[in-house]
Design a protein around this motif. Structure first.
Motif, PDB file in Angstrom:
ATOM      1  N   HIS A 305      40.633  40.405  23.856  1.00  0.00           N
ATOM      2  CA  HIS A 305      40.954  40.879  25.187  1.00  0.00           C
ATOM      3  C   HIS A 305      39.785  41.719  25.694  1.00  0.00           C
ATOM      4  CE1 HIS A 305      44.241  42.971  27.842  1.00  0.00           C
ATOM      5  NE2 HIS A 305      43.237  42.496  28.523  1.00  0.00           N
ATOM      6  N   GLY A 306      38.919  41.078  26.460  1.00  0.00           N
ATOM      7  CA  GLY A 306      37.709  41.783  26.884  1.00  0.00           C
ATOM      8  C   GLY A 306      37.535  41.746  28.382  1.00  0.00           C
ATOM      9  N   LYS A 312      31.762  38.585  25.996  1.00  0.00           N
ATOM     10  CA  LYS A 312      32.546  37.797  25.037  1.00  0.00           C
ATOM     11  C   LYS A 312      31.740  36.599  24.521  1.00  0.00           C
ATOM     12  CE  LYS A 312      36.259  37.168  27.685  1.00  0.00           C
ATOM     13  NZ  LYS A 312      36.216  38.169  28.760  1.00  0.00           N
ATOM     14  N   THR A 313      30.977  35.977  25.414  1.00  0.00           N
ATOM     15  CA  THR A 313      30.266  34.760  25.017  1.00  0.00           C
ATOM     16  C   THR A 313      29.301  35.025  23.864  1.00  0.00           C
ATOM     17  OG1 THR A 313      30.428  34.062  27.316  1.00  0.00           O
ATOM     18  CG2 THR A 313      28.991  32.784  25.895  1.00  0.00           C
ATOM     19  N   ALA A 439      39.963  38.122  29.878  1.00  0.00           N
ATOM     20  CA  ALA A 439      40.047  39.463  30.444  1.00  0.00           C
ATOM     21  C   ALA A 439      41.475  39.699  30.925  1.00  0.00           C
ATOM     22  CB  ALA A 439      39.077  39.593  31.611  1.00  0.00           C
ATOM     23  N   THR A 440      42.141  38.594  31.220  1.00  0.00           N
ATOM     24  CA  THR A 440      43.509  38.684  31.725  1.00  0.00           C
ATOM     25  C   THR A 440      44.371  37.664  30.996  1.00  0.00           C
ATOM     26  OG1 THR A 440      42.843  37.101  33.424  1.00  0.00           O
ATOM     27  CG2 THR A 440      42.892  39.424  34.051  1.00  0.00           C
ATOM     28  N   TYR A 454      49.554  38.007  16.777  1.00  0.00           N
ATOM     29  CA  TYR A 454      48.108  37.810  16.834  1.00  0.00           C
ATOM     30  C   TYR A 454      47.441  39.155  16.555  1.00  0.00           C
ATOM     31  CZ  TYR A 454      49.279  33.842  19.993  1.00  0.00           C
ATOM     32  OH  TYR A 454      49.787  32.724  20.571  1.00  0.00           O
ATOM     33  N   GLU A 455      46.227  39.073  16.035  1.00  0.00           N
ATOM     34  CA  GLU A 455      45.456  40.307  15.953  1.00  0.00           C
ATOM     35  C   GLU A 455      44.909  40.582  17.356  1.00  0.00           C
ATOM     36  OE1 GLU A 455      41.521  42.148  13.778  1.00  0.00           O
ATOM     37  OE2 GLU A 455      42.392  40.295  12.998  1.00  0.00           O
ATOM     38  N   TRP A 456      44.794  41.848  17.682  1.00  0.00           N
ATOM     39  CA  TRP A 456      44.407  42.207  19.042  1.00  0.00           C
ATOM     40  C   TRP A 456      43.085  42.946  19.008  1.00  0.00           C
ATOM     41  CZ3 TRP A 456      47.055  46.396  22.504  1.00  0.00           C
ATOM     42  CH2 TRP A 456      46.737  46.156  23.852  1.00  0.00           C
ATOM     43  N   ILE A 457      42.046  42.310  19.515  1.00  0.00           N
ATOM     44  CA  ILE A 457      40.741  42.968  19.554  1.00  0.00           C
ATOM     45  C   ILE A 457      40.363  43.171  21.012  1.00  0.00           C
ATOM     46  CG2 ILE A 457      38.306  42.783  18.951  1.00  0.00           C
ATOM     47  CD1 ILE A 457      39.062  41.189  16.519  1.00  0.00           C
TER      48      ILE A 457
END
Length: 836
Positions: A305-306, A312-313, A439-440, A454-457
């Motif tokens: 979640h960025g 992110k890329t 992002a959303t 899920y793991e949340w990063i």
DNA sequence: AGCACGCCGACT
DNA sequence: GTCGGCGTGCTC
């Protein structure tokens, strides 16, 4: 039938109906024993036909009395892997489609051969049979014998005569499976150039006259880069021509030869080698977090979640490197719209020849080439749109879904799968890591992240620490009250003028849906609608026509109202064309680039318009959805949303989510570089939480709020949905069927299912067929799900009316253990709800 | 889905 | 009788 030596293949045949949707058994002839594998494409006799099928398994016995033999195995390498065959079965079950449909969706179109039928004179013809024919038949037979054959199309014009010839055994039917070979010819001729002996090259360099600058450059290139290279690439890199190289070859300094190689859609394009960029501490943490399960080779799902611009890329690229180090493979899904040359450039630049790119602009042949590289293990990375999720890799270590909330990951035609679900299944099968980046995120994904599924990063910082643009929400009702009847608020007009003054650029965003220009009579209030669909026709300024966006119906713009004959007829609404006209009126001399269906339908027009804008050829970019995504323009400092609430009022439980996501994405477009950005959102409902929270960047709060509402009204992720869409030519008959279907489901489905409808869908009539929709909400429980599916299966054969079409699809399926979700919900351990 | 079979009414 | 239309049922 039992026979110890016998080998039997189970085949799914290419007959996409539900009553043939099961494996059929065939004997494997001795000569095909070695060739046939699970996933092989075969030709088999089926009824009185010959069809293509896929081998999905083997046995030594069969309960069938009469077994036919497989005619042929069609490919040396089976198009499907055993894993994909397994996935096909799961898809058929999950999405209620025939297995063959699921399997065919996984392979390039070239494998979907076509059938050709011809009528031949019978091979064993004797005179006495001929004498049995009547004069007309004899005449036809003579024509047939003279021509050798006639096609099925011709046969269909004289069906009874043909039938008689066939029945009297003087003619026979042959079926050919036509392969789309023309698309599969994958080789093309390319010239390769080399000159490996450096001493010789140096000698050549000094022997050339000082004026032969170009030739010297070429020689110098080979001294620096001793590897052989394709001629087109060399020419592009050195900005020279074929003749220069030719001279050197003729003098014996260089060598070249023609070679066959794959078609390459990116030939003649050189990709600048890029090296890993230094990561911010936050990115490093994300990289470490994603790498951990990759290294452990465990199935694991991560929501990355960025915020927009958080890089992110680059994190994706470096995690892929980790996977490649391990000798495993990676799939990267990107929404079609962001599969831009820049994106491809970045991956090609980093991984070079190890990448296959699959996007919709490829020809069938090119798509097949890319697919084949994957199938043969010649590449390790596949990047592409939705269908790339089926990349036939065999050691997947990582699957990345970028912009995972995007609606384009859901296929609208059968099989109506969601790439996210397929990704989950495949990642599980390969003990791979699945990364959902956004992002959303979709509300469902966010929920799973918050509940630990899920793991949340998170990536909360923008890479260069640039601030988010300031957002101003303008209440358009207030504007109206103040006497501003234009579509631009005072604030937007002001900002636009300032922006122009500073020589910067602006993006104006208009939501097309529900906003197309329609034509209305001001006398009687009637709108012009499509004669086939109950949809307002859309006005197109360019050729003065009105068109139906659903069935393509078009007519000239009427001059008088068809209902009351009044002349006071005009177009309403705010299409992009109208905004453009209005802009030009209010800001004389302004240069606008408009992007909508009209201006981007031509191939490559999309990219061309964007690069024109990037080069500063216009001050304003005006467009729909398509400009909101992933585009990065340095000089854009203002983003205007003409009407933020157009999608808010759509009858869709995801309307608020979509609005929020869209506004956040749009905001991310402004001020990504040196200049600070500004966003102006115009709306008629400024108090709505999705607009309010998007404007103030309160992502967390929005998701909490939305989850609460979903929970209260029982929508995903708190239940599962099935939608049934009925269509029928007449309204009354359809309503009758609708009632009966609802009744049937009430009687047979599990009791805790909730039925909504039948109600007319957003498009109540399409192509002369009326439509009704039934929504079923049900518990995420495997027993309930199975029972419901069974009911829906029975529903298919309930009515004996060919005109009645029933289509079913699952909204939001996730293949995470249904039971786990159920237990969690029952125990009410929903952290996120208790918090608010 | 195709395709053949078979029944039935219309016509030479 | 023969022709041609249409409903029915099967496909390893």
């Amino acid at each position: 039938m039992v026979n110890k030596e016998m080998r039997v293949a189970e085949v799914i045949v290419d007959v996409p109906t539900h009553d043939t949707d099961r494996p059929f058994d065939y004997l494997i002839p001795a000569e095909l024993q070695e060739e046939i594998h699970i996933g092989s494409r075969v030709q088999v006799p089926f009824g009185h036909r010959k069809v293509i099928g896929y081998c999905i398994g083997f046995k030594t016995t069969s309960s069938s009395i009469r077994l036919k033999s497989i005619y042929d195995v069609m490919d040396l390498v089976p198009p499907l892997t055993p894993e994909l065959v397994e996935l096909g079965k799961v898809m058929a079950d999950e999405y209620l489609c025939p297995t063959i449909t699921a399997l065919q969706s996984m392979v390039p179109a070239v494998f979907k051969g076509s059938y050709q039928k011809v009528i031949h004179p019978s091979s064993e013809m004797s005179e006495n049979i001929f004498s049995l024919l009547n004069p007309a038949e004899q005449q036809l037979f003579k024509i047939l014998a003279a021509r050798g054959e006639y096609t099925w199309e011709e046969a269909c014009k004289i069906p009874n005569m043909t039938r008689r010839l066939l029945r009297k055994l003087v003619a026979e039917k042959r079926i050919f499976v036509t392969e789309r070979i023309e698309d599969r010819i994958t080789k093309q001729k390319v010239t390769w150039v080399w000159g490996k002996d450096i001493h010789k090259l140096k000698a050549a360099l000094s022997s050339l006259s000082a004026r032969a600058i170009r030739q010297k450059e070429v020689l110098q290139y080979f001294i620096d880069h001793p590897d052989e290279i394709e001629l087109p690439k060399l020419l592009a890199r050195l900005q020279t021509t074929r003749s220069t190289v030719k001279k050197l070859v003729e003098q014996g300094w260089l060598y070249w030869e023609e070679r066959e190689q794959y078609r390459d859609p990116y030939k003649n394009r050189q990709f600048e080698q890029t090296t890993p960029l230094p990561l911010t501490p936050e990115q490093q943490q994300a990289l470490a977090g994603i790498s951990k399960p990759i290294i452990e080779e465990k199935f694991h799902t991560i929501l990355l979640h960025g915020v927009t611009g958080s890089g992110k890329t680059e994190v994706y690229l470096q995690t892929i490197e980790e996977v490649l180090r391990q000798g495993r493979e990676a799939i990267v899904l990107v929404p079609e719209i962001s599969l831009t040359p820049q994106m491809v450039q970045r991956f090609k630049g980093r991984f070079g020849e190890r990448v296959a790119v699959l996007h919709s602009r490829l020809s069938n042949g090119e798509r097949y080439d890319e697919w084949r590289k994957i199938r043969r293990g010649e590449v390790q990375v596949a990047i592409g749109a939705r269908s790339a999720i089926f990349a036939p890799f065999q050691h997947i270590g990582l699957i990345i879904i970028d912009e995972e909330h995007e609606t384009s990951y859901k296929q609208e035609e059968n099989p109506k799968y969601h790439a996210r679900d397929i990704a989950l299944w495949r990642a599980q099968a390969h003990h791979a890591t699945l990364v959902l980046g956004s992002a959303t995120p979709a509300v469902e994904s966010y929920y799973h992240a918050r509940t630990g599924e899920y793991e949340w990063i998170q990536l909360k910082e923008r890479v260069h620490g640039r601030p988010f643009p300031q957002v101003q929400v303008v209440d358009m009702r207030e504007e109206l009250r103040l006497g501003n009847r234009s579509m631009f608020s005072g604030a937007l007009t002001g900002s636009l003028i300032e922006c122009m003054k500073r020589g910067e650029q602006a993006v104006l965003f208009l939501n097309r849906r529900g906003f197309a220009t329609f034509v209305m009579c001001r006398e009687c209030g009637e709108t012009i609608t499509c004669p086939h669909c109950d949809i307002s026709l859309t006005y197109h300024q360019t050729n003065q026509t009105v068109r139906c966006h659903y069935c393509g119906y078009a007519e000239g713009l009427p001059q008088i109202c068809p209902h009351c004959q009044s002349k006071h007829i005009r177009h309403f609404g705010t299409g992009t064309q109208r905004v453009e006209a209005e802009l030009k009126r209010q800001f004389p001399g302004i240069q606008v680039i408009r992007m909508d269906v009209d201006t981007t339908s031509r191939k490559g027009a999309h990219e061309k318009l964007l690069s024109q804008f990037r080069e500063g050829k216009a001050q304003v970019l005006l467009g729909t959805q398509m400009i909101a995504k992933g585009l990065d323009f340095p000089k854009v400092t203002l983003v205007g949303v003409i009407a933020a609430d157009t999608m808010l009022h759509l009858p869709d439980f995801r309307a608020a989510e979509r609005t929020f996501q869209l506004l956040m994405q749009v905001g991310g477009r402004a001020g990504r570089h040196e200049q600070p950005g500004k966003v102006v959102i115009q709306t008629y409902s400024p108090e709505h939480y999705s607009i309010r929270l998007a404007a103030s960047y309160q992502t967390e709060t929005f998701y909490h709020q939305e989850c609460l509402i979903r929970k209260r009204h029982s929508y995903p992720p708190f239940c599962r949905l099935f939608t049934i869409l009925l269509s029928y030519p007449d309204r009354l008959g359809l309503m009758k069927y609708g009632q009966e279907i609802v009744q049937f489901i009430r009687n047979h489905a599990p009791t805790n299912c909730q039925l909504l409808g039948p109600v007319p869908p957003t498009i109540p009539r399409l192509k002369d067929r009326y439509r009704l929709q039934v929504l079923i909400k049900f518990q995420a429980d495997p027993i309930v799900t199975a029972r419901l599916k069974q009911t829906l299966h029975k529903l298919r054969n309930l009515f004996d009316d060919k005109e009645l079409r029933i289509s079913m699809s699952r909204e939001m399926v996730d293949l995470i253990s249904d039971r786990k979700v159920l237990m969690r919900e029952q125990s009410e351990e929903i952290e996120i709800l208790s918090k608010h």
